[in-house]
Write a protein that holds these residues in place. Sequence first.
Motif, mmCIF file in Angstrom:
data_model
loop_
_atom_site.group_PDB
_atom_site.id
_atom_site.type_symbol
_atom_site.label_atom_id
_atom_site.label_comp_id
_atom_site.label_asym_id
_atom_site.label_seq_id
_atom_site.Cartn_x
_atom_site.Cartn_y
_atom_site.Cartn_z
ATOM 1 N N GLN A 284 -5.041 4.383 11.336
ATOM 2 C CA GLN A 284 -4.864 5.139 10.095
ATOM 3 C C GLN A 284 -4.509 4.256 8.915
ATOM 4 O O GLN A 284 -4.805 4.586 7.758
ATOM 5 N N ASP A 285 -3.906 3.106 9.172
ATOM 6 C CA ASP A 285 -3.470 2.250 8.071
ATOM 7 C C ASP A 285 -4.629 1.685 7.267
ATOM 8 O O ASP A 285 -4.434 1.266 6.118
ATOM 9 N N ILE A 286 -5.853 1.661 7.833
ATOM 10 C CA ILE A 286 -6.976 1.108 7.070
ATOM 11 C C ILE A 286 -7.321 2.005 5.893
ATOM 12 O O ILE A 286 -8.017 1.582 4.967
ATOM 13 N N CYS A 287 -6.845 3.274 5.901
ATOM 14 C CA CYS A 287 -7.132 4.207 4.811
ATOM 15 C C CYS A 287 -6.047 4.224 3.739
ATOM 16 O O CYS A 287 -6.201 4.927 2.730
ATOM 17 N N SER A 288 -4.953 3.497 3.944
ATOM 18 C CA SER A 288 -3.836 3.578 2.996
ATOM 19 C C SER A 288 -4.227 3.121 1.602
ATOM 20 O O SER A 288 -3.667 3.594 0.599
ATOM 21 N N CYS A 289 -5.222 2.231 1.511
ATOM 22 C CA CYS A 289 -5.621 1.746 0.188
ATOM 23 C C CYS A 289 -6.354 2.824 -0.613
ATOM 24 O O CYS A 289 -6.531 2.676 -1.832
ATOM 25 N N CYS A 290 -6.809 3.916 0.052
ATOM 26 C CA CYS A 290 -7.453 4.996 -0.705
ATOM 27 C C CYS A 290 -6.490 5.629 -1.694
ATOM 28 O O CYS A 290 -6.885 6.016 -2.802
ATOM 29 N N ASP A 291 -5.216 5.749 -1.312
ATOM 30 C CA ASP A 291 -4.207 6.305 -2.221
ATOM 31 C C ASP A 291 -3.897 5.349 -3.352
ATOM 32 O O ASP A 291 -3.600 5.759 -4.484
ATOM 33 N N MET A 292 -3.999 4.046 -3.074
ATOM 34 C CA MET A 292 -3.696 3.044 -4.102
ATOM 35 C C MET A 292 -4.871 2.833 -5.049
ATOM 36 O O MET A 292 -4.762 2.102 -6.026
ATOM 37 N N ARG A 293 -6.037 3.476 -4.699
ATOM 38 C CA ARG A 293 -7.226 3.358 -5.547
ATOM 39 C C ARG A 293 -7.693 1.915 -5.691
ATOM 40 O O ARG A 293 -8.284 1.528 -6.689
ATOM 41 N N SER A 294 -7.457 1.123 -4.651
ATOM 42 C CA SER A 294 -7.913 -0.264 -4.656
ATOM 43 C C SER A 294 -7.961 -0.751 -3.219
ATOM 44 O O SER A 294 -6.941 -0.753 -2.537
ATOM 45 N N CYS A 295 -9.133 -1.148 -2.776
ATOM 46 C CA CYS A 295 -9.292 -1.641 -1.411
ATOM 47 C C CYS A 295 -9.904 -3.032 -1.406
ATOM 48 O O CYS A 295 -10.640 -3.408 -0.493
#
Length: 299
Positions: A284-295
């Motif tokens: 699940q941690d690979i999706c955390s950057c979706c909230d930060m709007r920067s991957c």
Amino acid sequence: QAMAPLHPVAVQCQEAQLVVTVHRDLFGTGRLVRAADLSLGSASCLPLVWSTPETTVTFVAGLHECGSTLRVTPDSLIYTTSLNYNPDPPSNPVVIRTSPAVVPIECHYPRRDNVSSNGVKPTWAPFRYTLSSEEKLPFSLRLMTDDWSAERASTVFQLGEVLHFQAGVDAVNHVPLRLFVDSCVATLTPDRTSSPQYSFIEFSGCLVDGQLDDATSTFISPRPRQDVLQFAVDAFKFAGDSSNLIYITCHLKVSPADQAPDPLNKACSFSKASNLWVPVEGTQDICSCCDMRSCGLAR
């Protein structure tokens, strides 16, 4: 074994067949057995070469023929068969002077070997052509029917319906590949940089449209195959546009299927029930950057 009265059966294990040579003095008594009483394997294959004056009989059979069996060990392939001697019943039913016999036969082939070569120079095409063909994978993006069973014949939708997208790549003759949708943008013209535009997949695989209150957009999990990715998006149109026509452009990419998904190679949907981003595969941690709007920068 060398042909001798004490070794009356000789076996040659060749690349694709075995050759069995039998001395008719099978028991070393000086009495020759009848060639017609000899057979090979459970299928009772007859000799390839034999005649009454000859003192030897020859069988030739493929490794898989005549009822042979294959056993695989960590180091060897072992083909097993047998030479069978079944004498006809004696003319005198009171006494017998010989009995049946079975000679087990095995051929062993090593499973492992070391090979080496000098540098290989392809003769069919220059390397630059090979490299060029590998760079052009045949990607596809299709609108599918609601049950995903076929490509949708019509591209006309009513607001309130759902667009079912199926992205794919033809990975024949390649190592197994996993497909990702990096981004998708809707525009009023074929130019994906034109304005106005609406990006509903961004940041290397975040389906951001699913965060909106009036949307249920999501990636479909599990995938039908590693080289296919499906996603559903609620139908929409641009506000104030009277043409009711939109163009959708998506950026697709692949990674080796055995490479673990990461923030740059992922497919993440937003779950309103848990208020969390959920990946199609991976942690699940690979999706955390979706909230930060920067991957990071897409490779």
